[in-house]
Design an enzyme around this catalytic site. Structure first.
Site, PDB file in Angstrom:
ATOM      1  N   GLU A  96      31.566  39.487  38.079  1.00  0.00           N
ATOM      2  CA  GLU A  96      32.101  40.749  37.547  1.00  0.00           C
ATOM      3  C   GLU A  96      33.228  41.293  38.422  1.00  0.00           C
ATOM      4  OE1 GLU A  96      31.306  41.511  34.670  1.00  0.00           O
ATOM      5  OE2 GLU A  96      29.548  40.228  34.462  1.00  0.00           O
ATOM      6  N   HIS A 136      36.444  39.655  37.273  1.00  0.00           N
ATOM      7  CA  HIS A 136      36.984  40.330  36.080  1.00  0.00           C
ATOM      8  C   HIS A 136      37.669  41.640  36.466  1.00  0.00           C
ATOM      9  CE1 HIS A 136      35.471  37.635  33.066  1.00  0.00           C
ATOM     10  NE2 HIS A 136      34.195  37.844  33.370  1.00  0.00           N
TER      11      HIS A 136
END
Length: 613
Positions: free
Chosen positions: A425, A428
């Site tokens: 994450e 991202h």
């Protein structure tokens, strides 16, 4: 038939039903008394034989297999004898008891015949009379040919255009219908004719039915509402009869509006699909076409219809003169979602920190029904926590529920899985902050497991909605999509299964760039996409010219080239900013979820000068 006569007929039918019911109950009680009642002085056949052998029986009179017994001490008893006389004849003959056989009576036989033969005939005749009366009166469930359209009284409280938010252009399209119904002379003196029919087209939840209710509320005219599925029944000819009846009632109430919801249930293309068409449905459609624009004009009747499948409707239904205008209800844009949220937030107690604009930016693709559900979910969450007002945190949690599902507290990932998810994450998030595809701002990063199968999430909010993104913005989006997998390779030199959804989304975007939008080097400005034909939805089977295998192979290579270039770009940026990646992942592992201004401040500290890539 007047309402008073209909009510009188209904009450008379109810009295008839009550009388027949009472008659049946009395007959059943009589039957139970005759056959099932047990006298107080009755003895069993075994007891009778025992007393007979002991010499306690003086005499017996047998009639209809029932014996009246007189004992030696002058007691009268009753015993039910076996049906076959031979079963007890020798026993009685061997005793000294006075035996007498009386001829059988006809009363039991008469009652048996009455209950088993005459009573069913009487009941059948009564039911038949009831059915005939109901059918002739045109009331009740047995009047198959009567329309099921519900008439809305124009004097009752109605929905108005003020209750419809986010559809300003659409409301302008339909406002002239309201003005026509209010003042027809204004249009007729110029020779203008109002559209006979308007088709409301839009995705589920975009407000088609709500807009129709608002039109009825503003026009203050009779409003007939019916669903397309209400026309078609298992009996042949019922649908066409209901269409005729509906238009007859509408003519008597003109000027008025007829609203047909989900018209694709009855208006699909005739003679199409596998196995041909459905005769009953096609007859209903033919009658609808004739009523809308046939030899008999329908002045003062405006047809509104709603559907989310205009592609399967019959061409004759869509032509001018029937549905003159097709109004598209689009997905609400950012400003529209803000207006819709304000309408749904108005009757609720909300805290001062609730910002409809932030909620609107967090819900791209949400329609009016979704936004209403979002507000209700937030209210339920606040009530569950015994709050006096609905806070922004409740809306945040409700949004996560709708997007990602419930938090799964029972799922406890291992330390390795938590680190993998945190770096995934963080990849991202960093690329989203560096590249800013579509001018989006990273809003939340979380590694909390959710019920939809995700172990973490990165959420971005658009600063403003883009309706025509460029090729470079799509390439930035591809790199951001692949940032999680790239982070796993850079840090762990292995991949986890959590990248599956990212790869799927990136492949779909790259495919559209090459196949539909011509964003490639080798194929050039050519579209290879073809419309899908589904014969089960009322479409004909057609042959289309497919492109060559060489072109397909070249398209596949271009798609792969786009994905590989985006992936290499993502890895390069993450290696370049490895220190920021490690620090962000460590912060996510410690806090599990970071959002809003906290995340923006943290990213500005880690990357004070975002690169363009």
């Amino acid at each position: 038939m007047s309402k008073d006569s209909i009510k009188e007929m209904r009450s008379r039918n109810l009295r008839n039903i009550a009388f027949i019911t009472i008659l049946v109950i009395v007959a059943l009680i009589a039957l139970e008394t005759w056959y099932g009642g047990k006298p107080t002085n009755e003895i069993t056949y075994t007891e009778f034989t025992n007393e007979l052998k002991q010499g306690k029986i003086a005499s017996i009179v047998i009639r209809d297999d029932v014996g009246q017994v007189v004992t030696v001490d002058n007691q009268t008893l009753t015993v039910r004898m076996p049906p076959a006389v031979t079963a007890y004849q020798d026993l009685l003959a061997s005793s000294s008891v006075d035996v007498k056989y009386d001829p059988p009576s006809n009363s039991g036989l008469f009652l048996t015949v009455l209950l088993t033969v005459l009573l069913p005939i009487v009941l059948l005749v009564g039911v038949w009379i009831y059915i005939m009366r109901r059918t002739q009166s045109g009331v009740g469930a047995l009047s198959f040919g009567q329309s099921k359209a519900k008439l809305v009284n124009p004097d009752s409280p109605q929905t108005t255009f003020a209750d419809v938010a986010g559809l300003d252009e659409v409301k302008e399209e339909v406002e002239e219908i309201v003005e026509y119904l209010r003042d027809q002379r204004r249009f007729s003196k110029l020779g203008a004719e109002i559209p006979k029919g308007i088709l409301l087209v839009g995705a589920p939840g975009t407000g088609k039915t709500l807009l129709a209710k608002a039109i009825a509320g503003e026009a203050k005219v009779p409003f007939f509402s019916i669903s397309g599925s209400d026309f078609v029944e298992m009996f042949v000819g019922v649908g066409a009869a209901r269409v005729r009846d509906m238009f007859e009632k509408a003519k008597a109430s003109a000027p008025c509006i007829i609203f047909i919801d989900e018209i694709d249930a009855v208006g699909r293309k005739r003679g199409a699909g596998l196995g041909g068409g459905h005769d009953e449905r096609e007859q209903t459609l033919n009658q609808l076409l004739a009523e809308m624009d046939g030899f008999q004009p329908n002045k003062g009747i405006i047809i509104l219809a709603a559907t989310n499948r205009p592609d399967v409707l019959d061409a004759a239904l869509l032509r001018p003169g029937r549905f003159d205008r097709s109004v598209q209800l689009p997905y609400p844009a950012l400003r529209d979602r803000v207006a819709i949220l304000k309408v749904h937030l108005k009757p609720r107690k909300i805290a001062a920190d609730v910002d409809p604009e932030i909620l609107a930016r967090k819900t791209p693709g949400f329609v009016g029904a979704d936004l209403r559900n979002l507000c209700n979910e937030a209210a339920l969450l606040a009530a569950r926590k015994n709050k006096e007002q609905i806070e922004m945190a409740d809306f945040e949690e409700a949004t996560d529920r709708l997007y990602l599902g419930l938090r799964r507290k029972s799922v406890v990932p291992t330390d390795k899985e938590r680190r993998l998810t945190a770096y995934h994450e963080s990849g991202h998030t960093l690329l989203g902050f560096l590249l800013k595809p579509y001018d989006m701002v990273v809003h939340k990063i979380s590694i909390l497991p959710r019920s939809h199968g995700s172990m973490g999430v990165t959420q971005s909010l658009p600063l403003e909605e883009r309706f025509n993104p460029t090729q470079e913005e799509f390439k930035n989006e591809l790199a951001a999509m692949l940032g999680g997998r790239a982070a796993e390779e850079v840090v762990f030199e292995e991949f986890a299964a959590g990248s599956g959804s990212d790869l799927k989304s990136a492949t779909q975007l790259a495919t559209k760039m090459v196949i539909e939008w011509g964003m490639n080097e080798e194929l050039g400005p050519i579209s290879l996409g073809s419309d899908r034909i589904n014969v089960f939805l009322g479409e004909d089977i057609v042959k289309s010219n497919e492109h060559s295998e060489e072109t397909s192979s070249l398209a596949d290579r271009e798609i792969r080239k786009l994905l590989l270039a985006a992936y290499e770009r993502a890895k390069k940026l993450l290696i370049q900013h490895r220190d920021a990646l490690d620090r962000l992942a460590a912060e996510v592992l410690a806090r599990e979820e970071i959002s809003g201004d906290d995340l923006t401040s943290l990213l500005n500290q880690l990357l004070p000068s975002p690169a363009s890539g």
